[in-house]
Design an enzyme around this catalytic site. Structure first.
Site, PDB file in Angstrom:
ATOM      1  N   CYS A 112       0.841  -1.204   0.000  1.00 53.99           N
ATOM      2  CA  CYS A 112       0.000   0.000   0.000  1.00 53.99           C
ATOM      3  C   CYS A 112       0.879   1.258   0.000  1.00 53.99           C
ATOM      4  O   CYS A 112       1.460   1.597  -1.019  1.00 53.99           O
ATOM      5  CB  CYS A 112      -0.969  -0.034   1.171  1.00 53.99           C
ATOM      6  SG  CYS A 112      -2.341   1.152   0.998  1.00 53.99           S
ATOM      7  N   HIS A 202      -3.816  -5.194   0.398  1.00 51.09           N
ATOM      8  CA  HIS A 202      -3.235  -5.587   1.690  1.00 51.09           C
ATOM      9  C   HIS A 202      -3.253  -7.117   1.852  1.00 51.09           C
ATOM     10  O   HIS A 202      -4.210  -7.667   2.407  1.00 51.09           O
ATOM     11  CB  HIS A 202      -4.016  -4.948   2.833  1.00 51.09           C
ATOM     12  CG  HIS A 202      -3.739  -3.496   3.004  1.00 51.09           C
ATOM     13  ND1 HIS A 202      -2.754  -3.023   3.848  1.00 51.09           N
ATOM     14  CD2 HIS A 202      -4.298  -2.411   2.426  1.00 51.09           C
ATOM     15  CE1 HIS A 202      -2.734  -1.697   3.785  1.00 51.09           C
ATOM     16  NE2 HIS A 202      -3.658  -1.296   2.927  1.00 51.09           N
ATOM     17  N   GLU A 204      -1.705  -8.794   3.921  1.00 50.27           N
ATOM     18  CA  GLU A 204      -1.561  -9.123   5.345  1.00 50.27           C
ATOM     19  C   GLU A 204      -2.853  -8.956   6.130  1.00 50.27           C
ATOM     20  O   GLU A 204      -2.924  -9.351   7.309  1.00 50.27           O
ATOM     21  CB  GLU A 204      -0.469  -8.240   5.965  1.00 50.27           C
ATOM     22  CG  GLU A 204      -0.891  -6.830   6.357  1.00 50.27           C
ATOM     23  CD  GLU A 204      -1.106  -5.859   5.207  1.00 50.27           C
ATOM     24  OE1 GLU A 204      -1.326  -4.660   5.478  1.00 50.27           O
ATOM     25  OE2 GLU A 204      -1.055  -6.283   4.029  1.00 50.27           O
TER      26      GLU A 204
END
Length: 261
Positions: A112, A202, A204
């Protein structure tokens, strides 16, 4: 095992443990931190600590950078509520650091904000997305280059990912390759160098993290949607209802840590 802010350089361990430097680029809203932890926790939870040792460096608070990255098998950078379009001195220092260690052969992954910072460092441009903020579980499509890239090994051509951003890479660096995109954001993933990657989404983040983010930004999300002609009260419930697991996220992170190091 995760440690905050180690700055000394040690001999890289050649055992099964891989050393990862995680550059923390900002802090999530208080509501988000209380619900699902801060940005670094998302990485640790999704990747797991078995086989990895993370050093977490809060660079947004001007934590000193290590003189080099020889102690690390990989460098990663988190997202941030801050913007690359409003550069601060620490951003330029960290940008130079990532490029320097990357050019010396250490694998680097920006997520990001980290993706955008790398794009700018390599000669690209970042700006506010004219299509508006992208938030929630979104569909991402691999390009031909992405289908052949080790970062996406085992990932479907079209996959679900968590997203929350309003800036995008508007001009891709001339020597970078676009690996994935969608209708909102053409450069969802970029290859800058042989071992340097950036992803706008994202990998994660779990659905619970996006749920917390949406709740924290509910008023702003609703206001932006109404300004675009969405019926009041419809947008946020639709985002929440659309949240779904994104198993490709962990696969992408593990591909980076195992295939690039």
């Amino acid at each position: 095992m995760a440690r905050q802010g180690r700055n000394d350089v040690q001999t890289r361990q050649h055992a099964a443990v891989k050393n990862v430097l995680l550059l923390k680029a900002g802090e999530a809203a208080e509501h988000v931190r209380l619900a699902v932890g801060d940005y670094e926790q998302w990485f640790l939870t999704t990747i797991g600590l078995k086989g990895y040792r993370f050093d977490i460096l809060p660079v947004h608070r001007n934590a000193p950078l290590p003189p080099d990255a020889r102690a690390y098998d990989a460098v990663m950078m988190t997202g941030s509520p801050l913007s690359v379009t409003r550069l601060e001195p620490w951003m330029e220092r960290v940008s130079d650091f990532m490029v320097d260690v990357a050019e010396k052969g250490t694998p680097v992954l920006g997520v990001c904000f980290g993706h955008q910072l790398l794009a700018r460092a390599y000669g690209g441009e970042v700006a506010r997305n004219p299509m508006g903020r992208e938030t929630g579980t979104v569909e991402v499509r691999l390009t031909d280059a992405g289908r052949g890239d080790a970062l996406f090994d085992g990932v479907p051509d079209v996959f679900a990912a968590q997203a929350t951003h309003e800036d995008i890479v508007t001009q891709v660096p001339g020597d970078a390759r676009v690996l994935a995109g969608n209708d909102n954001t053409a450069a969802q993933a970029l290859a800058f160098r042989a071992k340097v990657r950036g992803v706008q989404f994202h990998p994660e983040a779990a659905p619970e993290a996006l749920r917390a983010v949406i709740h924290a930004r509910r008023e702003g999300l609703e206001r932006e949607a109404v300004a675009r002609g969405v019926t009041p009260g419809e947008h946020v419930p639709r985002l929440l209802a659309g949240l779904a697991p994104t198993p490709a996220g962990r696969q992408i992170l593990m591909n980076f840590l195992e295939r690039f190091t």
